[in-house]
Design a protein around this motif. Structure first.
Motif, short mmCIF file in Angstrom:
data_model
loop_
_atom_site.label_atom_id
_atom_site.label_comp_id
_atom_site.label_asym_id
_atom_site.label_seq_id
_atom_site.Cartn_x
_atom_site.Cartn_y
_atom_site.Cartn_z
N GLY A 1 0.38 -1.21 -0.03
CA GLY A 1 0.41 -0.03 0.32
C GLY A 1 0.66 1.04 0.03
N MET A 2 1.86 1.18 -0.33
CA MET A 2 3.11 2.59 0.04
C MET A 2 2.77 3.07 -1.60
SD MET A 2 6.54 1.37 1.64
CE MET A 2 6.90 0.21 2.51
N THR A 3 2.67 4.18 -1.34
CA THR A 3 2.46 5.48 -2.50
C THR A 3 3.62 5.56 -3.27
OG1 THR A 3 3.36 6.86 -0.64
CG2 THR A 3 1.23 6.54 -1.26
N THR A 4 3.93 6.64 -4.23
CA THR A 4 5.00 6.28 -4.78
C THR A 4 6.45 7.25 -4.46
OG1 THR A 4 4.03 6.14 -7.08
CG2 THR A 4 6.28 7.32 -6.85
N ALA A 5 5.78 8.24 -3.35
CA ALA A 5 7.04 9.06 -2.52
C ALA A 5 7.22 8.11 -1.51
CB ALA A 5 6.11 10.35 -2.39
N GLU A 6 6.76 7.47 -1.44
CA GLU A 6 6.79 6.39 0.10
C GLU A 6 8.23 5.46 -0.44
OE1 GLU A 6 2.81 6.82 3.10
OE2 GLU A 6 3.23 5.04 1.32
N ILE A 7 7.83 4.90 -1.40
CA ILE A 7 9.05 3.81 -2.27
C ILE A 7 10.01 4.23 -2.86
CG2 ILE A 7 9.15 1.93 -4.04
CD1 ILE A 7 5.90 1.93 -4.45
N ALA A 8 10.13 5.49 -3.50
CA ALA A 8 11.13 6.31 -3.65
C ALA A 8 12.45 5.98 -1.95
CB ALA A 8 11.19 7.83 -4.11
N ALA A 9 11.29 6.73 -0.96
CA ALA A 9 12.08 6.74 -0.46
C ALA A 9 12.87 5.86 1.01
CB ALA A 9 11.25 8.06 1.08
N THR A 10 11.57 4.96 0.45
CA THR A 10 12.68 3.89 1.13
C THR A 10 13.48 2.74 0.21
OG1 THR A 10 10.24 3.00 1.93
CG2 THR A 10 11.79 1.37 1.89
N LEU A 11 13.41 3.30 -1.01
CA LEU A 11 14.63 2.18 -1.70
C LEU A 11 15.43 3.96 -2.58
CD1 LEU A 11 12.10 0.54 -4.14
CD2 LEU A 11 13.94 -0.28 -1.95
N PHE A 12 15.26 4.50 -1.99
CA PHE A 12 16.17 6.09 -1.83
C PHE A 12 16.30 6.13 -3.40
CE2 PHE A 12 17.63 4.00 1.93
CZ PHE A 12 17.83 5.14 3.01
N ILE A 13 15.47 6.51 -4.37
CA ILE A 13 15.30 6.49 -5.68
C ILE A 13 14.76 7.31 -5.34
CG2 ILE A 13 16.43 4.51 -6.42
CD1 ILE A 13 13.25 3.02 -6.97
N SER A 14 15.01 7.94 -7.14
CA SER A 14 13.28 9.40 -7.01
C SER A 14 12.43 8.37 -7.81
CB SER A 14 14.32 10.24 -8.15
OG SER A 14 14.33 9.26 -9.66
N PRO A 15 10.91 9.89 -7.33
CA PRO A 15 9.52 9.04 -7.81
C PRO A 15 9.43 9.02 -9.13
CG PRO A 15 9.53 11.18 -5.72
CD PRO A 15 11.37 10.23 -6.10
N HIS A 16 10.23 9.37 -9.98
CA HIS A 16 10.30 8.75 -11.56
C HIS A 16 10.85 7.65 -12.11
CE1 HIS A 16 10.54 10.33 -15.22
NE2 HIS A 16 11.92 9.26 -15.86
N HIS B 1 -2.20 -17.52 -2.96
CA HIS B 1 -0.93 -18.01 -2.97
C HIS B 1 0.46 -17.73 -2.45
CE1 HIS B 1 0.30 -21.81 -5.48
NE2 HIS B 1 1.34 -21.38 -5.20
N TYR B 2 0.65 -16.82 -2.01
CA TYR B 2 1.26 -16.27 -2.77
C TYR B 2 1.63 -14.94 -1.05
CZ TYR B 2 3.20 -18.09 -6.80
OH TYR B 2 3.30 -18.52 -7.64
N TRP B 3 1.15 -14.21 -0.94
CA TRP B 3 -0.01 -13.41 0.16
C TRP B 3 -0.65 -13.65 1.24
CZ3 TRP B 3 2.27 -9.17 -0.08
CH2 TRP B 3 2.09 -7.89 0.67
N PRO B 4 -0.39 -13.61 2.49
CA PRO B 4 0.54 -11.90 2.91
C PRO B 4 1.32 -12.53 3.58
CG PRO B 4 -1.22 -12.84 4.51
CD PRO B 4 -1.81 -13.87 3.55
N ALA B 5 2.02 -13.53 3.68
CA ALA B 5 3.39 -13.42 4.77
C ALA B 5 5.04 -12.97 3.48
CB ALA B 5 3.96 -14.67 4.87
N LEU B 6 4.54 -12.08 2.32
CA LEU B 6 5.87 -11.93 1.83
C LEU B 6 7.03 -11.02 2.50
CD1 LEU B 6 5.15 -11.07 -1.86
CD2 LEU B 6 5.86 -13.07 -1.46
N PRO B 7 8.55 -11.52 2.11
CA PRO B 7 9.29 -11.23 2.75
C PRO B 7 9.55 -9.58 2.82
CG PRO B 7 10.51 -11.87 1.17
CD PRO B 7 9.08 -12.52 1.20
N GLN B 8 9.79 -8.55 4.05
CA GLN B 8 10.39 -7.54 3.57
C GLN B 8 10.98 -6.88 2.78
OE1 GLN B 8 8.59 -5.16 5.39
NE2 GLN B 8 7.46 -6.11 6.37
N ALA B 9 10.81 -6.10 2.10
CA ALA B 9 12.06 -5.82 0.67
C ALA B 9 12.82 -4.45 1.66
CB ALA B 9 11.34 -4.94 -0.40
N ALA B 10 14.36 -5.15 1.22
CA ALA B 10 15.00 -4.18 1.83
C ALA B 10 15.54 -3.07 0.85
CB ALA B 10 16.25 -5.59 1.88
N PRO B 11 15.87 -1.73 1.80
CA PRO B 11 16.10 -0.79 0.65
C PRO B 11 18.15 -1.13 0.26
CG PRO B 11 16.66 -0.58 3.07
CD PRO B 11 16.09 -2.06 2.92
N GLY B 12 18.12 -0.13 -0.79
CA GLY B 12 18.95 -0.21 -1.15
C GLY B 12 19.41 -1.32 -2.53
#
Length: 382
Positions: free
Chosen positions: A327-342, A371-382
């Motif tokens: 449920g993360m927004t584009t801005a939240e994903i960008a901040a989590t992964l240290f990349i730009s929203p674009h 079949h796959y959800w909800p127990a997916l592992p946390q995505a590591a940043p970077g």
């Protein structure tokens, strides 16, 4: 000029599943590249080991199938699939590779020669650098054809090895057939949820004979699809995919394979995924001990990798997809992964194209069903 691949690829497109793909592709290819018998099998894209389904055509007794894969993993052979998977050209003929001396390969000396095989053409079906299937085509002697009644006027002569153009054709088919196989590994629209047994355990003695099994393993084995299987002293038949994983554990222990990886994912008749992983134990005095093989439901991490492989996602695309599913927004994903929203938006456009969806909601529904959800592992940043 007619593309010689067209008939094979057209047949593959009409297939409803991987097993049907093998049958249709084999029949169409035989008209272009005559052969007497064949083995087509799916491969785990992560390890390259054989998995379901497998099609064995005109190879006689099942014992030959067991010996073939035992030789493939445990003997010194020319053109082992593990090397062909990394080769610049993913297809090769045995006689062409050995300068007309196929007996340089243990597989030929011990198995193929006695079965009247003159030449073997094998290929790895790969796309995106991943192996999705393995193919072996065999030409046998004229004498054997006359005995079993399979001789035809368009069959190659006994002394004819697979030609360079025939080898090149199978190499050219590698990518498109692998891409089609990859589609069949994708999760179903809806998968039934059932209570899975606890991990099962099978022990193989140093000679490769199954010596012990628990009830949980029996339950898991009962859910595996039909395919080549072999009797054991335990009163149950073991599928070749399970036996092959045990062979691979011995190959790793003996230093024949340096990947350190003896694991394979197998889809059950319910549409779910099991993982078989094996290791060779040490006996008294450091001598080789039994092989312990565990069969259990695939973990969320296994399934996340499978999703990425099946849709051709890169590791970054999978990370972004997992964050979208949370449920993360584009801005939240960008901040989590240290990349730009674009950059996030560009990645999402690519993911939408690969998954054939047009919105985030469709993406989550397509890739992360029950079949796959909800127990997916946390995505590591970077």
């Amino acid at each position: 000029m007619t593309d010689p691949r067209r008939a094979v690829l057209s047949a593959a497109e009409r297939a409803a599943n991987a097993g049907e793909l093998f049958g249709r592709a084999s029949a169409a290819l035989r008209r272009r590249v005559p052969f007497h018998s064949a083995v087509w099998t799916a491969a785990d894209p992560e390890t390259g080991l054989i998995t379901a389904p497998m099609l064995v055509e005109n190879l006689g007794s099942g014992d030959g199938c067991y010996a073939y894969w035992e030789s493939e993993l445990l003997e010194e052979n020319v053109l082992p699939f593990r090397e062909l998977a990394r080769a610049a050209v993913p297809a090769a003929g045995l006689r062409a590779a050995t300068g007309g001396l196929p007996a340089r390969s243990a597989r030929f000396r011990r198995l193929l020669l006695g079965q009247g095989v003159h030449d073997e053409l094998r290929a790895v079906l790969r796309t995106g650098g991943r192996p999705w299937g393995l193919v072996s085509l065999f030409r046998t002697s004229e004498a054997l054809r006359a005995t079993d009644g399979s001789h035809s006027t368009d069959a190659p002569h006994a002394t004819e090895a697979f030609r360079p153009d025939e080898i090149a054709l199978l190499a050219d088919l590698s990518g498109p057939l692998a891409a089609r196989l990859r589609e069949f590994a994708r999760p179903p629209e809806a998968a039934p949820r059932t209570d899975a047994p606890a991990p099962g355990l099978i022990l193989f003695d140093p000679s490769g004979e199954a010596m012990s099994v628990n009830d949980e393993a029996r339950q898991h084995l009962a859910l595996l699809p039909d395919g080549p299987s072999f009797p054991s002293p335990l009163g149950l038949k073991l599928p070749i995919w399970v036996i092959g994983t045990a062979f691979q554990a011995r190959a790793v222990a003996e230093g024949r394979d340096h990947s350190g990886n003896a694991r394979v994912r197998i889809r059950t008749t319910e549409g779910r995924w099991l993982v078989c992983h094996a290791s060779c134990l040490t006996g008294p005095g450091g001598r080789p001990g039994p092989v312990a093989l565990v069969v259990e439901p695939a973990t969320p991490a296994d399934l996340a990798v499978l999703v990425a492989d099946a849709y051709g996602l890169t590791s970054r695309e999978l990370q972004i997809t997992q964050l979208v599913a949370r449920g993360m927004t584009t801005a939240e994903i960008a901040a989590t992964l240290f990349i730009s929203p674009h950059t996030v938006r560009d990645h999402l456009k690519t993911v939408f194209t690969k998954a054939r969806v047009s919105s985030r909601g469709e993406l989550v529904a397509r890739l992360f069903t029950d079949h796959y959800w909800p127990a997916l592992p946390q995505a590591a940043p970077g």
